[in-house]
Scaffold this active site. Structure first.
Site, PDB file in Angstrom:
ATOM      1  N   ARG A 118       0.824  -1.232   0.000  1.00  0.00           N
ATOM      2  CA  ARG A 118       0.000   0.000   0.000  1.00  0.00           C
ATOM      3  C   ARG A 118       0.849   1.270   0.000  1.00  0.00           C
ATOM      4  O   ARG A 118       0.439   2.317   0.478  1.00  0.00           O
ATOM      5  CB  ARG A 118      -0.976   0.016   1.169  1.00  0.00           C
ATOM      6  CG  ARG A 118      -1.932  -1.152   1.141  1.00  0.00           C
ATOM      7  CD  ARG A 118      -3.119  -0.947   2.040  1.00  0.00           C
ATOM      8  NE  ARG A 118      -3.985  -2.100   1.954  1.00  0.00           N
ATOM      9  CZ  ARG A 118      -3.845  -3.203   2.677  1.00  0.00           C
ATOM     10  NH1 ARG A 118      -2.886  -3.275   3.578  1.00  0.00           N
ATOM     11  NH2 ARG A 118      -4.650  -4.222   2.515  1.00  0.00           N
ATOM     12  N   LYS A 140       2.764  11.320 -11.376  1.00  0.00           N
ATOM     13  CA  LYS A 140       1.849  10.490 -12.172  1.00  0.00           C
ATOM     14  C   LYS A 140       2.547   9.163 -12.451  1.00  0.00           C
ATOM     15  O   LYS A 140       3.678   9.145 -12.960  1.00  0.00           O
ATOM     16  CB  LYS A 140       1.508  11.161 -13.498  1.00  0.00           C
ATOM     17  CG  LYS A 140       0.382  12.152 -13.399  1.00  0.00           C
ATOM     18  CD  LYS A 140      -0.071  12.555 -14.784  1.00  0.00           C
ATOM     19  CE  LYS A 140      -1.126  13.638 -14.721  1.00  0.00           C
ATOM     20  NZ  LYS A 140      -1.484  14.153 -16.051  1.00  0.00           N
ATOM     21  N   GLU A 182       8.153  17.831 -25.724  1.00  0.00           N
ATOM     22  CA  GLU A 182       7.737  18.216 -24.370  1.00  0.00           C
ATOM     23  C   GLU A 182       8.453  19.497 -23.957  1.00  0.00           C
ATOM     24  O   GLU A 182       7.868  20.362 -23.316  1.00  0.00           O
ATOM     25  CB  GLU A 182       8.071  17.109 -23.364  1.00  0.00           C
ATOM     26  CG  GLU A 182       7.222  15.861 -23.471  1.00  0.00           C
ATOM     27  CD  GLU A 182       5.786  16.055 -23.000  1.00  0.00           C
ATOM     28  OE1 GLU A 182       5.455  17.114 -22.423  1.00  0.00           O
ATOM     29  OE2 GLU A 182       4.990  15.140 -23.227  1.00  0.00           O
ATOM     30  N   LYS A 221       7.139  22.874 -14.402  1.00  0.00           N
ATOM     31  CA  LYS A 221       6.226  21.776 -14.067  1.00  0.00           C
ATOM     32  C   LYS A 221       5.934  21.760 -12.566  1.00  0.00           C
ATOM     33  O   LYS A 221       4.784  21.557 -12.150  1.00  0.00           O
ATOM     34  CB  LYS A 221       6.808  20.432 -14.528  1.00  0.00           C
ATOM     35  CG  LYS A 221       5.891  19.286 -14.146  1.00  0.00           C
ATOM     36  CD  LYS A 221       6.046  18.048 -14.953  1.00  0.00           C
ATOM     37  CE  LYS A 221       4.939  17.070 -14.548  1.00  0.00           C
ATOM     38  NZ  LYS A 221       4.975  15.819 -15.271  1.00  0.00           N
ATOM     39  N   GLU A 231      -4.653  17.058 -10.783  1.00  0.00           N
ATOM     40  CA  GLU A 231      -5.250  17.460 -12.059  1.00  0.00           C
ATOM     41  C   GLU A 231      -6.762  17.654 -11.992  1.00  0.00           C
ATOM     42  O   GLU A 231      -7.521  17.041 -12.731  1.00  0.00           O
ATOM     43  CB  GLU A 231      -4.892  16.459 -13.169  1.00  0.00           C
ATOM     44  CG  GLU A 231      -5.099  17.070 -14.544  1.00  0.00           C
ATOM     45  CD  GLU A 231      -4.466  16.267 -15.673  1.00  0.00           C
ATOM     46  OE1 GLU A 231      -3.302  15.874 -15.550  1.00  0.00           O
ATOM     47  OE2 GLU A 231      -5.159  16.050 -16.665  1.00  0.00           O
ATOM     48  N   ARG A 235      -3.410  21.614 -13.877  1.00  0.00           N
ATOM     49  CA  ARG A 235      -2.389  20.651 -14.327  1.00  0.00           C
ATOM     50  C   ARG A 235      -2.676  20.152 -15.748  1.00  0.00           C
ATOM     51  O   ARG A 235      -1.753  19.753 -16.457  1.00  0.00           O
ATOM     52  CB  ARG A 235      -2.298  19.473 -13.341  1.00  0.00           C
ATOM     53  CG  ARG A 235      -1.194  18.512 -13.708  1.00  0.00           C
ATOM     54  CD  ARG A 235      -0.837  17.555 -12.605  1.00  0.00           C
ATOM     55  NE  ARG A 235       0.212  16.665 -13.050  1.00  0.00           N
ATOM     56  CZ  ARG A 235       0.909  15.884 -12.262  1.00  0.00           C
ATOM     57  NH1 ARG A 235       0.675  15.889 -10.959  1.00  0.00           N
ATOM     58  NH2 ARG A 235       1.837  15.088 -12.744  1.00  0.00           N
ATOM     59  N   ASN A 239      -0.892  19.140 -20.594  1.00  0.00           N
ATOM     60  CA  ASN A 239      -1.240  18.277 -21.726  1.00  0.00           C
ATOM     61  C   ASN A 239      -1.327  19.063 -23.038  1.00  0.00           C
ATOM     62  O   ASN A 239      -1.836  18.547 -24.034  1.00  0.00           O
ATOM     63  CB  ASN A 239      -2.580  17.576 -21.470  1.00  0.00           C
ATOM     64  CG  ASN A 239      -2.498  16.687 -20.257  1.00  0.00           C
ATOM     65  OD1 ASN A 239      -1.530  15.951 -20.095  1.00  0.00           O
ATOM     66  ND2 ASN A 239      -3.480  16.780 -19.389  1.00  0.00           N
ATOM     67  N   HIS A 242      -1.074  17.506 -26.509  1.00  0.00           N
ATOM     68  CA  HIS A 242      -1.117  16.056 -26.325  1.00  0.00           C
ATOM     69  C   HIS A 242      -2.337  15.381 -26.937  1.00  0.00           C
ATOM     70  O   HIS A 242      -2.314  14.171 -27.134  1.00  0.00           O
ATOM     71  CB  HIS A 242      -1.045  15.703 -24.834  1.00  0.00           C
ATOM     72  CG  HIS A 242       0.357  15.780 -24.291  1.00  0.00           C
ATOM     73  ND1 HIS A 242       1.092  16.942 -24.332  1.00  0.00           N
ATOM     74  CD2 HIS A 242       1.157  14.855 -23.715  1.00  0.00           C
ATOM     75  CE1 HIS A 242       2.279  16.714 -23.791  1.00  0.00           C
ATOM     76  NE2 HIS A 242       2.347  15.456 -23.418  1.00  0.00           N
ATOM     77  N   HIS A 246      -1.363  12.245 -28.722  1.00  0.00           N
ATOM     78  CA  HIS A 246      -1.776  10.896 -28.298  1.00  0.00           C
ATOM     79  C   HIS A 246      -2.535  10.181 -29.406  1.00  0.00           C
ATOM     80  O   HIS A 246      -2.339   8.982 -29.624  1.00  0.00           O
ATOM     81  CB  HIS A 246      -2.655  10.966 -27.042  1.00  0.00           C
ATOM     82  CG  HIS A 246      -1.853  11.057 -25.778  1.00  0.00           C
ATOM     83  ND1 HIS A 246      -2.367  11.536 -24.597  1.00  0.00           N
ATOM     84  CD2 HIS A 246      -0.579  10.710 -25.512  1.00  0.00           C
ATOM     85  CE1 HIS A 246      -1.421  11.493 -23.673  1.00  0.00           C
ATOM     86  NE2 HIS A 246      -0.335  11.004 -24.199  1.00  0.00           N
ATOM     87  N   HIS A 258       7.100  10.061 -28.870  1.00  0.00           N
ATOM     88  CA  HIS A 258       6.141  10.896 -28.143  1.00  0.00           C
ATOM     89  C   HIS A 258       6.363  12.399 -28.419  1.00  0.00           C
ATOM     90  O   HIS A 258       5.422  13.121 -28.761  1.00  0.00           O
ATOM     91  CB  HIS A 258       6.240  10.598 -26.648  1.00  0.00           C
ATOM     92  CG  HIS A 258       5.320  11.418 -25.806  1.00  0.00           C
ATOM     93  ND1 HIS A 258       3.953  11.258 -25.836  1.00  0.00           N
ATOM     94  CD2 HIS A 258       5.560  12.424 -24.936  1.00  0.00           C
ATOM     95  CE1 HIS A 258       3.405  12.118 -25.005  1.00  0.00           C
ATOM     96  NE2 HIS A 258       4.349  12.847 -24.453  1.00  0.00           N
TER      97      HIS A 258
END
Ligand code: GLY
Length: 351
Positions: A118, A140, A182, A221, A231, A235, A239, A242, A246, A258
């Site tokens: 956990r 993330k 990025e 960032k 987010e 946040r 993206n 993106h 994506h 990417h």
């Protein structure tokens, strides 16, 4: 360590340092000793990929756990295998996981750390440009499903991140380019940190030495993440570029890394904003200038199926309220829900 730039990610009692510089990986042992989350660790599980080839010394007994090379390692099976390996190694909740690699490794190692017992502390040693300026920072973590990218995961902040710019020299050119899209994105975030660093660089982050360039992106960032860790709002601006990026990656076929896909996505988002009257030609030209500065192509691959792309936009996991796009505008970036698919189609045609 002299020459290392320290950027803090301010998250109250979970704040952590990001150390950027040539040789930053050698700071691992002192960082593990000094961080309150890892100071008592008796052993470290070092997660990496065979192709990374970066050795680290955690300064405590450790075992190396390799996941396969490539994005296909970002799957739930890797999490199960790692956690079983951790259990056989005797890793406890007071110990530490160390992710050594690019975004695939830090996403997988971070997620395994988030769920093992956990939650056990994780420190990332980011070895790719993409990892250093994005994936390793901000908490993330997650894996892909057959149905889409990053569909399962957790927010799990690291105890520290080491961005060793020395190892970037050993990256193949294509791998470096995977991070450049990025990097270009940070020019447009428009936050106070972004404005400060842009001013320092004379308006173009590409002009900064590599350590400062990475530190600038991390600082931009960090500021966004600390204002919206999970987010629920701001946040999402990270993206930028993106949604098309994506979609191109998911559609496959285009052999785009990417960052290369995000580069096309940035130029496309500018086109959408122009069609909606949010920005003018000069700002679109600025997008092209920034992408050109990094040698990134922003042309849509000629065989892109527009219907397929519009359909993929609708499947984006951020498509909560129609098709949501992060768009530039007079007040900077903003997440705009319910963008008219007709406008999105016209913008594709104009690329
Ligand atoms: N890569 C976007 C984020 O960390 O929020």
């Amino acid at each position: 360590m002299s020459g290392t730039i320290r950027v803090d990610v301010p998250l109250g009692d979970r704040s952590y340092p990001v150390l950027v510089g040539a040789g930053a990986r050698h700071e691992l042992a002192p960082v593990l000793r000094e961080s309150k989350l890892t100071a008592g660790a008796q052993r470290a599980a070092v997660v990496t990929q065979p192709g990374i080839g970066v050795d680290v010394d955690p300064g405590i007994p450790f075992e190396i756990f390799e996941i396969p090379d490539g994005e296909q390692a970002k799957e739930l099976a890797s999490i199960g295998e790692l956690c079983s390996g951790f259990a056989r190694f005797g890793l406890t909740r007071r110990d530490v996981v160390v992710g050594v690699g690019g975004g695939v490794v830090t996403d997988v190692a971070g997620f395994a750390a988030a769920v093992y017992h956990r939650g056990v502390a994780v420190v990332h040693v980011a070895t790719t440009l993409l990892g250093q300026i994005d994936a390793a920072v901000g908490g993330k973590t997650g894996v892909n499903l057959a149905e889409g990218k990053n569909l399962v995961g957790a927010f799990w902040q690291p105890a520290a991140v080491l961005c060793d710019t020395e190892v970037l020299d050993t990256l193949p050119e294509r791998e470096l380019r995977a991070g450049l899209g990025e990097l270009a994105k940070y020019h447009f975030i428009g936050s106070p940190a972004a404005q400060r660093w842009l001013a320092k660089s004379g308006g173009n982050l590409a002009e900064l030495p590599i350590d400062e360039r990475v530190a600038a992106c991390v600082a931009i960032k960090a500021e966004v993440v600390s204002s919206d860790e999970t987010e629920s709002g701001r946040r999402a601006l990270l993206n930028y570029g993106h949604t098309l990026g994506h979609a191109l990656e998911i559609a496959g076929r285009f052999d785009l890394r990417h960052g290369e896909a995000v580069a096309i996505g940035l130029r496309y988002a500018a086109e959408v904003a122009r069609l909606l009257g949010r920005i003018g030609d000069d700002r679109v030209a600025e997008h092209e200038l920034v992408l050109d500065a990094y040698g990134l192509s922003w042309k849509l691959p000629p065989d892109v199926d527009h219907d397929e792309i519009i359909e993929l936009f609708g499947r984006d996991k951020k498509a909560a309220d129609g098709i949501t796009f992060v768009l530039d505008g007079p007040d900077g970036l903003e997440a705009v829900p319910g963008v008219d698919p007709g406008v999105l189609r016209s913008a594709l045609e104009r690329m």
